[in-house]
Write a protein that holds these residues in place. Sequence first.
Motif, PDB file in Angstrom:
ATOM      1  N   LEU A 162       0.506  -1.143  -0.317  1.00  0.00           N
ATOM      2  CA  LEU A 162       0.002  -0.482  -0.299  1.00  0.00           C
ATOM      3  C   LEU A 162       1.059   1.032  -0.186  1.00  0.00           C
ATOM      4  CD1 LEU A 162      -3.161  -1.223   2.289  1.00  0.00           C
ATOM      5  CD2 LEU A 162      -3.191  -0.613   0.090  1.00  0.00           C
ATOM      6  N   ARG A 163       2.032   1.089   0.534  1.00  0.00           N
ATOM      7  CA  ARG A 163       2.495   2.653   0.486  1.00  0.00           C
ATOM      8  C   ARG A 163       3.549   2.471  -0.671  1.00  0.00           C
ATOM      9  NH1 ARG A 163       6.332   4.943   5.563  1.00  0.00           N
ATOM     10  NH2 ARG A 163       7.397   6.382   4.211  1.00  0.00           N
TER      11      ARG A 163
ATOM     12  N   ILE B 120       2.447   1.516  -3.747  1.00  0.00           N
ATOM     13  CA  ILE B 120       1.131   1.986  -4.440  1.00  0.00           C
ATOM     14  C   ILE B 120       1.094   3.734  -4.643  1.00  0.00           C
ATOM     15  CG2 ILE B 120      -1.219   1.373  -5.179  1.00  0.00           C
ATOM     16  CD1 ILE B 120      -0.591  -1.130  -4.405  1.00  0.00           C
ATOM     17  N   ARG B 121       0.694   4.046  -3.396  1.00  0.00           N
ATOM     18  CA  ARG B 121       0.571   5.241  -3.090  1.00  0.00           C
ATOM     19  C   ARG B 121       1.928   5.832  -2.742  1.00  0.00           C
ATOM     20  NH1 ARG B 121      -2.261   4.541   2.934  1.00  0.00           N
ATOM     21  NH2 ARG B 121      -3.710   3.613   2.802  1.00  0.00           N
TER      22      ARG B 121
ATOM     23  N   GLU C 128       4.833   6.478  -1.646  1.00  0.00           N
ATOM     24  CA  GLU C 128       5.220   7.443  -0.037  1.00  0.00           C
ATOM     25  C   GLU C 128       6.816   6.966  -0.357  1.00  0.00           C
ATOM     26  OE1 GLU C 128       3.267   6.962   3.022  1.00  0.00           O
ATOM     27  OE2 GLU C 128       0.934   7.364   1.960  1.00  0.00           O
TER      28      GLU C 128
END
Length: 48
Positions: A40-41, A43-44, A46
């Motif tokens: 998730l990190r 993909i975002r 960050e």
Amino acid sequence: MLYTIAIILLVLWLLGMVSAYTIGGLIHILLVVAIVMVLLRVIRGERL
């Protein structure tokens, strides 16, 4: 902070692989949670 948690969960998973099979299921669930958090990190987008 996120990567620290992921590393801790990975270490717990490795310990679960060499320990009794009774806690193996919980350790595998924790590993999946750690992988999802890292993905998730990424993909975002960050930064580390």
